[in-house]
Design an enzyme around this catalytic site. Sequence first.
Site, PDB file in Angstrom:
ATOM      1  N   LYS A 126      25.399 -28.116 -12.214  1.00 42.95           N
ATOM      2  CA  LYS A 126      25.446 -26.920 -13.057  1.00 42.95           C
ATOM      3  C   LYS A 126      24.040 -26.666 -13.596  1.00 42.95           C
ATOM      4  O   LYS A 126      23.228 -27.581 -13.641  1.00 42.95           O
ATOM      5  CB  LYS A 126      26.413 -27.150 -14.231  1.00 42.95           C
ATOM      6  CG  LYS A 126      26.915 -25.881 -14.882  1.00 42.95           C
ATOM      7  CD  LYS A 126      28.108 -25.256 -14.152  1.00 42.95           C
ATOM      8  CE  LYS A 126      28.463 -23.906 -14.750  1.00 42.95           C
ATOM      9  NZ  LYS A 126      29.706 -23.349 -14.212  1.00 42.95           N
ATOM     10  N   ASP A 166      27.873 -17.766 -13.541  1.00 43.42           N
ATOM     11  CA  ASP A 166      28.718 -18.247 -14.651  1.00 43.42           C
ATOM     12  C   ASP A 166      28.476 -17.222 -15.767  1.00 43.42           C
ATOM     13  O   ASP A 166      28.062 -16.084 -15.480  1.00 43.42           O
ATOM     14  CB  ASP A 166      28.308 -19.674 -15.067  1.00 43.42           C
ATOM     15  CG  ASP A 166      29.302 -20.319 -16.042  1.00 43.42           C
ATOM     16  OD1 ASP A 166      30.330 -20.839 -15.594  1.00 43.42           O
ATOM     17  OD2 ASP A 166      29.073 -20.283 -17.270  1.00 43.42           O
TER      18      ASP A 166
END
Length: 445
Positions: A126, A166
């Site tokens: 991430k 995201d």
Amino acid sequence: MDARLEAVRDTVLARNPGEAEFHQAVVEVFESLGPVHDRHPEFLEAAILERLCEPERQIIFRVPWTDDSGRVQINRGFRVEFNSALGPYKGGLRFHPSVYLGIVKFLGFEQIFKNALTGMPIGGGKGGSDFDPRGRSDAEVMRFCQSFMTELYRHIGEYTDVPAGDIGVGGREIGYLFGQYKRITNRYESGVLTGKGISWGGSLVRPEATGFGTVIFTEEMLKTRGSSFDGQRVVVSGSGNVAINAIAKAQALGANVVACSDSSGYIVDEAGIDVGLLRQVKEVERGRLKDYVLRRSGVAYVEAGSVWDVDATVALPCATQNELDGGAAARLVRNGLVAVGEGANMPSTRDAVAVFQEAGVLFGPGKAANAGGVATSALEMQQNASRDSWSFEHTEQRLTDIMVGIHHRCAATADEYGDPGNYVLGANIGGFVKVADAMLAQGLI
Ligand code: NDP
């Protein structure tokens, strides 16, 4: 918690001070894993958990750029390459002022298990930045993305690490990031990023996938009680990519979605949210929910406040971490809640999860319920690798099969470990065992 795991947990927490969200994600997983270690002492001997909690690589970098007035701005960029036992690191980039290492690590940690549950060959990672795209012009967002990629490009690749979107990173940002990657590397490496535009290597259904997948997973949970979305009264938090597509899918299955939110307030539209208007306001005009109210009669707008004050039989938290606390959970339960499907990552606090589970509410944790996004990213990578593009129907069917499969895996694992209906346990153990087996096989690395 199992005493053997407590010692490992304490070491992990001490080694990562000040990272509250990462601690929360780690503790929640550890609480599920005692029974696995009874059956698999080899995992403890090989220190699988200690290794799993230590990212393989963490990259932090400066992102300098100039705003439209010519002023120099400095942001911080992150990429945490957490675990590559199952495949290249895979996970989104978040651009939001709240981003710091602890947020990126919690998201990357969750991503390991989520990606394992999809059954696709992808590891966990991430990244993101404390850059706030809100209120920035397209030109500013482009300059920021170009600067961000000028450092990130050397760490990623279709066989190494494949970022996606995201919070704050959608099609526009992925476009600027991909353009800069292509320019620096002189390679049209489609598989290096997912969430691309349809005309240049993107996949149909990827924009819808996380929201659709959350609803498909929740529908599977409802089916175990002989129920469905048809006729449910649904409240959704957020009004971004995941929320809008969850609303669309829930309505397609017959639900009445009456409320959604942004960080300024929430709307209540008892006639059912008009998704077309919502898309126009949020996606086309990049406006605020307040603008929706100005264009439709009979809609209430509540400034500040919590969307969880609105009664629902199904709640779909699709905004951000820790947005639904124990008090809100208790109120929802009192007012007839039957199911929760987490479209966001860790939106329910630990207290809220306990309230739902004690009340017998069907609870689908994000790492299972929102895995449709990353799964469809993996389908995008498949299409890129084979220089192919699939139809909407075919891709949506693959997404549906994957979500039904994840539900089955979580439910079967919960049954196997003696706690039927506990999807938290099922998701944590189901994801963990797959990764742990691969790590054992690959030796001490
Ligand atoms: P978007 O940026 O498209 O939308 C985020 C929404 O949540 C916006 O409505 C935003 O409101 C609201 N929000 C964000 N932060 C806060 C906050 N601190 N308080 C209140 N509201 C907030 O993001 P996504 O829809 O892509 O992501 C939403 C969630 O889903 C995140 O948890 C993400 O990690 C998760 N997720 C996303 C996936 C994807 O494919 N995009 C995949 C899997 C999970 P505002 O506009 O006012 O900021």
